[in-house]
Scaffold this active site. Structure first.
Site, PDB file in Angstrom:
ATOM      1  N   ASN A 125       0.884  -1.185  -0.205  1.00 13.79           N
ATOM      2  CA  ASN A 125      -0.054  -0.171  -0.112  1.00 13.79           C
ATOM      3  C   ASN A 125       0.693   1.497   0.087  1.00 13.79           C
ATOM      4  O   ASN A 125       0.434   2.405  -0.531  1.00 13.79           O
ATOM      5  CB  ASN A 125      -1.020   0.096   1.093  1.00 13.79           C
ATOM      6  CG  ASN A 125      -0.230  -0.581   2.369  1.00 13.79           C
ATOM      7  OD1 ASN A 125       0.160  -1.559   2.652  1.00 13.79           O
ATOM      8  ND2 ASN A 125      -0.299   0.365   3.429  1.00 13.79           N
ATOM      9  N   CYS A 133       1.592   7.579   8.510  1.00 13.05           N
ATOM     10  CA  CYS A 133       0.668   6.271   8.254  1.00 13.05           C
ATOM     11  C   CYS A 133       0.032   5.547   9.583  1.00 13.05           C
ATOM     12  O   CYS A 133      -0.841   5.382   9.687  1.00 13.05           O
ATOM     13  CB  CYS A 133       1.560   5.301   7.521  1.00 13.05           C
ATOM     14  SG  CYS A 133       1.614   5.737   5.824  1.00 13.05           S
TER      15      CYS A 133
HETATM   16  C1  LIG Z   1      -6.813  -0.416   2.983  1.00 16.92           C
HETATM   17  C2  LIG Z   1      -6.022  -1.775   3.387  1.00 16.92           C
HETATM   18  C3  LIG Z   1      -6.602  -2.812   4.230  1.00 16.92           C
HETATM   19  C4  LIG Z   1      -7.416  -2.308   4.955  1.00 16.92           C
HETATM   20  O1  LIG Z   1      -8.942  -2.420   4.430  1.00 16.92           O
HETATM   21  P1  LIG Z   1     -10.246  -2.124   5.019  1.00 16.92           P
HETATM   22  O2  LIG Z   1     -11.434  -2.484   3.994  1.00 16.92           O
HETATM   23  O3  LIG Z   1     -10.211  -0.453   5.158  1.00 16.92           O
HETATM   24  O4  LIG Z   1     -10.310  -2.626   6.209  1.00 16.92           O
HETATM   25  C5  LIG Z   1      -5.908  -3.743   4.385  1.00 16.92           C
HETATM   26  N1  LIG Z   1      -4.794  -4.107   3.427  1.00 16.92           N
HETATM   27  C6  LIG Z   1      -4.192  -3.385   2.783  1.00 16.92           C
HETATM   28  C7  LIG Z   1      -3.012  -3.903   1.940  1.00 16.92           C
HETATM   29  C8  LIG Z   1      -4.894  -2.214   2.486  1.00 16.92           C
HETATM   30  O5  LIG Z   1      -4.409  -1.407   1.753  1.00 16.92           O
END
Ligand SMILES: *Cc1c(COP(=O)(O)O)cnc(C)c1O
Length: 405
Positions: A154, A329
């Site tokens: 991410n 973050c």
């Molecule tokens: C945003 C994200 C999550 C969390 O997702 P939600 O639907 O907000 O709980 C988990 N893993 C990664 C890699 C993300 O980017």
């Protein structure tokens, strides 16, 4: 003052596509049914809508619709996969392998598993953000039940060698789970093709509504089961109880359908804009791209502007441009990003990083404006910075003794 508002934080969440909103609207008032109500037309209609959305979501990842478990999002899917496998396969072993750059939902689930008596290996990544395949293979023990490696990161957009990891897991008879939240809907993702047995993803990172996600659970070769983490009515084949969020699931389905059709064109357009942004900003002195540039998502770039503090830089464009800094973050703390630290960046470079994540609604004008504002901001910060002045004078900053921490 320019009243532009530019959104380049699509890895945090994406706007809900207006076509998705339209698809959802009839499911709030006109069609209020509970998809589990078996004895009247309201229930049947809701169930039909959920089945259709399940097909749309499954098709995006080339899976069978029976392999899709709807959840409240990727956080829940990560928890369900890790804790659910740990519980279900406890007779086989108690060891899980994951990576230091995973999302907190994975790392904190692993921490919890360690408190419950499990053993977890956290693999390092190299300077490019990639894991070492030999280190992964060496970490596998007779008690290893699961390898958990995210598809795309991410913060950096770096894509792990999924096929090679899948082959190692297959060779050792270990299950392979991937948090593919950042990859699904943006690049082709086919869990079966790469040997992934469980996969988490979420609607709000692919232009769908927030609060709905999915866990893919393989049904053949092998047939995988997870122990439910929410007990109740036995929805979702007993793996996830709770009344289904029909409007959100319909929206998730629509978002999946649009992603499948528009992925290629979005990728082409966004990678061109990303490359324009990146190459323009790289013309500034002492500017570094974080993570492997070849194995990377098409819409993301994470850049460190040496001797410029990321949070301060963000102030210079007065909230006109929404980006994310490598220090923000984890909540309000100004800890540097653990992901960038795992890549081997020093605190200074980690603190000076900015993540730009483009999306379907990003325009060429947005990128031109961002290039101009960022360049001005960086130059402005450096003009004011005694550290930059020392650097320009040739002072060896690595060996200066600072009085603060
Ligand atoms: C945003 C994200 C999550 C969390 O997702 P939600 O639907 O907000 O709980 C988990 N893993 C990664 C890699 C993300 O980017």
């Amino acid at each position: 003052m320019d009243s532009h508002l530019i959104y380049l934080d699509n890895n945090a969440t994406t706007p809900c596509d207006p076509r998705v909103v339209d698809a959802m609207l009839p499911w709030f008032f006109e069609n209020p049914g509970n998809a589990a109500s078996r004895n009247h037309p309201f229930g049947w209609k809701a169930e039909e809508a959920v089945d259709y959305a399940r097909e749309q979501v499954a098709k995006l990842i080339n899976a069978d619709s029976k392999e899709i478990i709807f959840t409240s999002g990727a956080t829940e899917s990560d928890n369900l996969a890790l804790k659910g496998i740990y519980e279900m396969y406890s007779r086989k072993g108690n060891h899980i392998i994951t990576v230091k750059t995973e999302h907190k939902a994975v790392l904190d689930s692993c921490n919890r598993i360690e408190k419950m008596g499990g053993e977890v290996t956290y693999l390092d990544v190299n300077r490019e953000g990639l894991i070492d395949l030999q280190a992964l293979e060496n970490a596998i023990r007779p008690t290893t039940v699961l390898v958990a490696v995210m598809w795309a990161n991410n913060e950096t957009g770096v894509i792990q060698p999924m096929k090679e990891i899948g082959a190692i897991c297959a060779r050792h008879g270990v299950l392979f789970f991937s948090d593919a939240t950042q990859a699904v809907g943006k690049i082709p993702v086919d869990p079966r093709e790469v040997g992934v047995h469980l996969m988490a993803f979420t609607s709000h990172k692919m232009y769908g509504p927030k609060g709905v996600g999915a866990l893919y659970v393989s049904r053949k070769n092998p047939r995988v089961k997870v122990t439910a983490q929410l007990d109740g009515g036995g929805h979702e084949r007993g793996m996830r109880s709770g009344t289904l969020n029909v409007p959100a699931i319909v929206g998730f389905g629509k978002a999946a359908e649009i992603a499948l059709h528009e992925m290629a064109q979005d990728t082409e357009r966004l990678s061109r804009l990303r490359d324009k942004l990146e190459s323009s900003l790289m013309q500034l002195e002492e500017t570094y791209v974080n993570g492997n540039r070849a194995h990377r998502m098409p819409h993301v770039t994470n850049i460190s502007f040496k001797h410029v503090e990321g949070e301060g830089l963000m102030m210079t464009f007065n909230q006109h441009i929404a980006v994310s800094s490598g220090s923000a973050c984890t909540s309000a703390s100004l800890e540097p990003s653990y992901v960038l630290i795992a890549l081997g960046l020093g605190d200074d470079l980690a603190h000076s990083s900015i993540r730009f994540s483009l999306g379907r609604f990003t325009t060429e004008e947005d990128i031109d404006y961002t290039i101009e504002s960022l360049s001005k901001g960086v130059n402005h910060m450096r003009d004011l910075s005694p550290i930059w002045e020392m650097y320009k004078e040739g002072v060896d900053l690595e060996n200066v003794k600072w009085s603060e921490h």
